[in-house]
Structure formats: C-alpha cells, structure tokens
Design a protein around this motif. Sequence first.
Motif, short mmCIF file in Angstrom:
data_model
loop_
_atom_site.label_atom_id
_atom_site.label_comp_id
_atom_site.label_asym_id
_atom_site.label_seq_id
_atom_site.Cartn_x
_atom_site.Cartn_y
_atom_site.Cartn_z
N TYR A 3 2.50 15.31 -34.93
CA TYR A 3 1.18 15.42 -34.29
C TYR A 3 1.01 16.76 -33.59
O TYR A 3 -0.05 17.36 -33.61
CB TYR A 3 0.99 14.28 -33.30
CG TYR A 3 -0.34 14.30 -32.62
CD1 TYR A 3 -1.50 13.98 -33.32
CD2 TYR A 3 -0.44 14.67 -31.28
CE1 TYR A 3 -2.74 14.01 -32.71
CE2 TYR A 3 -1.69 14.70 -30.66
CZ TYR A 3 -2.82 14.37 -31.38
OH TYR A 3 -4.05 14.39 -30.76
N LEU A 4 2.10 17.24 -32.97
CA LEU A 4 2.05 18.52 -32.26
C LEU A 4 3.14 19.44 -32.76
O LEU A 4 4.26 19.01 -33.06
CB LEU A 4 2.21 18.32 -30.75
CG LEU A 4 1.05 17.67 -30.02
CD1 LEU A 4 1.43 17.48 -28.57
CD2 LEU A 4 -0.20 18.51 -30.13
N HIS A 5 2.80 20.70 -32.80
CA HIS A 5 3.80 21.71 -33.14
C HIS A 5 4.80 21.83 -31.99
O HIS A 5 4.43 21.72 -30.83
CB HIS A 5 3.08 23.06 -33.37
CG HIS A 5 3.96 24.08 -34.03
ND1 HIS A 5 4.86 24.83 -33.34
CD2 HIS A 5 4.07 24.44 -35.33
CE1 HIS A 5 5.49 25.64 -34.16
NE2 HIS A 5 5.03 25.42 -35.40
N PRO A 6 6.10 22.05 -32.27
CA PRO A 6 7.09 22.19 -31.18
C PRO A 6 6.72 23.28 -30.19
O PRO A 6 6.93 23.14 -28.99
CB PRO A 6 8.38 22.54 -31.94
CG PRO A 6 8.18 21.98 -33.31
CD PRO A 6 6.73 22.08 -33.61
N PHE A 7 6.12 24.35 -30.68
CA PHE A 7 5.73 25.43 -29.75
C PHE A 7 4.66 24.96 -28.77
O PHE A 7 4.60 25.40 -27.63
CB PHE A 7 5.24 26.63 -30.55
CG PHE A 7 4.94 27.83 -29.69
CD1 PHE A 7 5.94 28.48 -28.97
CD2 PHE A 7 3.64 28.29 -29.59
CE1 PHE A 7 5.64 29.56 -28.19
CE2 PHE A 7 3.34 29.36 -28.80
CZ PHE A 7 4.35 30.02 -28.11
N SER A 8 3.80 24.03 -29.23
CA SER A 8 2.78 23.48 -28.34
C SER A 8 3.41 22.70 -27.20
O SER A 8 2.93 22.74 -26.05
CB SER A 8 1.82 22.58 -29.13
OG SER A 8 1.19 23.31 -30.16
N LYS A 9 4.49 21.97 -27.50
CA LYS A 9 5.17 21.25 -26.43
C LYS A 9 5.74 22.22 -25.39
O LYS A 9 5.66 22.00 -24.18
CB LYS A 9 6.28 20.39 -27.01
CG LYS A 9 5.78 19.27 -27.93
CD LYS A 9 6.94 18.45 -28.45
CE LYS A 9 6.44 17.33 -29.36
NZ LYS A 9 7.56 16.52 -29.88
N ALA A 59 -5.16 31.37 -19.71
CA ALA A 59 -4.92 31.99 -21.01
C ALA A 59 -4.00 31.14 -21.87
O ALA A 59 -4.22 30.96 -23.07
CB ALA A 59 -4.32 33.39 -20.81
N LEU A 60 -2.97 30.57 -21.24
CA LEU A 60 -2.05 29.69 -21.97
C LEU A 60 -2.76 28.43 -22.45
O LEU A 60 -2.48 27.92 -23.54
CB LEU A 60 -0.86 29.33 -21.08
CG LEU A 60 0.10 30.49 -20.75
CD1 LEU A 60 1.16 30.04 -19.76
CD2 LEU A 60 0.77 31.02 -22.02
N LEU A 100 -4.93 25.18 -26.91
CA LEU A 100 -6.01 24.48 -27.61
C LEU A 100 -6.15 24.97 -29.04
O LEU A 100 -6.43 24.18 -29.96
CB LEU A 100 -7.32 24.70 -26.85
CG LEU A 100 -7.44 23.96 -25.50
CD1 LEU A 100 -8.73 24.37 -24.81
CD2 LEU A 100 -7.41 22.45 -25.71
N VAL A 101 -5.96 26.28 -29.27
CA VAL A 101 -6.02 26.81 -30.63
C VAL A 101 -4.93 26.22 -31.50
O VAL A 101 -5.16 25.79 -32.64
CB VAL A 101 -5.93 28.36 -30.59
CG1 VAL A 101 -5.80 28.93 -32.00
CG2 VAL A 101 -7.15 28.95 -29.91
N THR A 136 -2.98 22.22 -35.64
CA THR A 136 -2.10 21.10 -35.96
C THR A 136 -2.91 19.90 -36.44
O THR A 136 -2.54 19.23 -37.43
CB THR A 136 -1.29 20.70 -34.71
OG1 THR A 136 -0.55 21.85 -34.26
CG2 THR A 136 -0.32 19.57 -35.03
N LEU A 137 -4.04 19.61 -35.77
CA LEU A 137 -4.88 18.48 -36.17
C LEU A 137 -5.46 18.69 -37.57
O LEU A 137 -5.59 17.74 -38.36
CB LEU A 137 -6.00 18.28 -35.16
CG LEU A 137 -5.56 17.77 -33.78
CD1 LEU A 137 -6.75 17.70 -32.83
CD2 LEU A 137 -4.90 16.40 -33.89
#
Length: 454
Positions: free
Chosen positions: A6-12, A186-187, A192-193, A198-199
């Motif tokens: 559901y989420l990219h590891p970098f997003s976590k 900024a983060l 959100l991008v 990912t979605l």
Amino acid sequence: MKKVPYLHPFSKILGVTVLFFLLISTSIYAQDEASAEASPEQTEAAAETDGDPAAGKTLFNQNCAACHALDRKMTGPALANVEARLAEDEGLDREWLYSWIKNSPGMIASGDAYANKIYNEYNQAAMTAFPTLSNTDIDNILAYTAAPPKKPAVAATSEAAPGAAGGSGSGVSNNVILGALALVFALLVVMLVLVNRTLKRIAEANGVVFVEEEAVKRKPLWKAFVDNQFLVLVSVIVLLLGSAYFAYGWMMQVGIDQGYEPIQPIHYSHRIHAGENKIECKYCHSSARVSKHSGIPSLNVCMNCHKSIYQVSEETLAEGKQEYGVDYNQEIKKLYAAVGWDEENQRYTGNTKPVEWVRIHNLPDFVYFNHSQHVTVAGVQCQECHGPIEEMEIVSQHSPLTMGWCINCHRETNVKIEGNEYYEKIHDELSKKYGVEKLTAAQMGGLECGKCHY
C-alpha cells in the motif's frame, strides 16, 4: 492477483521523519516560551539616588515642564543631571537647590553669585518660586533628572541573546523554529506525491484503467446570447437606463466637494487641539465673530503655545505614528521653520517662509455667506456646518454646502429671539403676519435670492 504494498518503504521513512520534526519543533517552541516567561527582563541598573524618579517625573511635568526640558534649553536651562553639574562646575550642593527652587527671587536679592548669573543669562526673568514643594518632592525631581535614559527595546533584546544559551532558556530563535516548520511542510508535500504514485500503481495492478472523459462541445456563451434577441433587447434597455442614471448623478455632483480632505503642508490635528486640549474654535479663527470670513489663523497664534511646547508626549507620538502615520514633533519643527524660530536660543531669526495652506471649504463666487451673521448674531455652532471638527485628525468638508442644504436649514431652524435685540422689531411685525411665536430663518427672508446671491 499480484500483491502490491500500500505504501512505498520510503514513504514510511518520510512519515516517521515528519512526526519526529513535529515533536522536536513543538518541544523547542514550548521550552522557548516557558523560558521567555520565566526569565527576568535584562535592564541596566539605574544610578543610586535618594529619591523616587517615578514620582519625580510627575512633579517635573506639573511644575517644571512649562519652562524646562531635560535635554535642551527652553525658557530656562536644561535640567538633565543638574545636581551633578552644579556640584562639579560651581561647587553647589543640594541645600542650595532647595533654597533656589523654593525662593529664587530671595536668592537673587541676597546677592548669591550663581543665582544672579542665571538671572542675567536668562533675560533677567526670575524663576517662579515653589515654596509648597517639600525637600522630599525636590529629591524626587532631582532623582528623575539624574535617571539614565532607557535603552531601546531592540538593543536590550540583542544584548540578552548571547547570554540566553547559558541560562535556563533554549537559545533557539523563532527563525529556526519557522525554518523547521517549513521543512516539515515540504516533507508533507513530497509524502503526498509519493502516496499518490503508490495508489496509482495499486490501482493499475488491480486492472483499473483511468479513462479521460471527452469534453462535450457546447455553443459559446456569447453566441447563445446573440441568438436570443429578447435577451439582447432587455440588456440594451437596462444598460441605457443605468448609464443615464449614473450620468445624471455624476453631473449633479459637479461643484460639490463633500468629503474633500486635502493634505496640508503642515499637519494640524484638530482632534488634539480642539478635542483633547479643548481649545475653542474662535481662539484661532477669531475673525469668524466679526467678519464675513473665518480666516486662516496666523502662525503667531500657534507660537503662543508652541514657544514652550516643542514636542508631544510619548503616548501621543506613538499614536500619531501608528494610527495616522504622522510624526507630530516633525510637524512642530515645520512650524518653527516657517516662522523663523530658533529653538536653541529661543528667539526669532527673521528668516520666515510662507505656508501654502490648501483651502477646503470654497463656495462659488456668486454666493454670499457671512460668518459673523451666523456665529455672533444667530449663535450657530461651528459643528452644525463643519461637523465634529473636534474629532477630525485631518479636516474634511463635512456638509455638501449646496443651495438645497442651506435652504433646508433656513426652513427648519428657528431664529433665537430671546435676548437678541437685533431681531426684536422684525419679530414683532412678522409674528403678527404669520400668527406664530417662533420664526424660522425662511420666514424672516432667508429664502430671498438677494440674501445669498450677488
């Protein structure tokens, strides 16, 4: 079906980073606020005196400020550190000051050398004696004159900043906190991008196809309007009537300057002079009592007060700058330059400069108006025509001053007969003619053309 996270590891990682920065910035800000409230204000210690400077300031303003200032010569000498200067230059102690302040004419008559020196230096005008002031009162005044000037708040803040890191405060400025918050936002945008991408990948993995809808072709709005002849006809009629209405309104305003508020070469606040200080209008506009015109006051009238009043209070000065963008002290200096007044030596130099005032109330040349007839004979107050002048910072034309406005006033205003011998005979004749006890200005001829027009 292929399983997609559901989420990219970098997003976590970004999410944890955002949470960490939020916690850190919040704790830093709270600690900075707490230290600011807990830390005492850093000020330079005042010189030790045996009087109360605060009480001395009040006494100074009540008894001394009319002729003396702390930092400049006025009617009398400057009084900053006067006790220390007299002790160092003349060898005079506080007992001499007690005697001088309480009975200066007696000191001069006794032949005191320094008392006679001051008397001769300042045009042989003896200082007013203050026998009601006690020694304690004089001690307080001397403490006020000896108190060091306060440092600006900016300087105090800049001096306190280096030492803040060594105390209980965090030493982190607001700029650092704002920078941290900007980084957090900024983060969040980056996060959100990444989440959006990912979605989309999850949707594509599940066979979802994004199809853009074809835009429906519609007739342009202007073409639809032109094709509707009834709508065009109604619109043209409305535009013509509206244009005629506004054109008529504009032409009826020609020559009417209600609300006119020009900027004068020297800013004069009626709010302060006529409002706060209760100066009567006819003190400055004295010719309004006996003349057709109210007249522009001579600058010498201003100097009756401003020979001694060379600056305003700190509260009034701050209010003028914040509310009206005016430095009242600079406007007083413009007055001095116009009349040729030398502040330092308290004398006129003769180098005068005319002030080009901008006229506000201006009737047409064919209109006759007499101020004395309204002010002295009829007892009309200035505010009835000029509005609440005592509340105006910048004077503007309050009333329209049109013919209709004057006529309505003549129709509605009863003439004051009681105690007014000017109207006794004409009132007796006209009251019998009209069968009334009160006569309006209109009934006494106030609507005749020749009364107001040449």
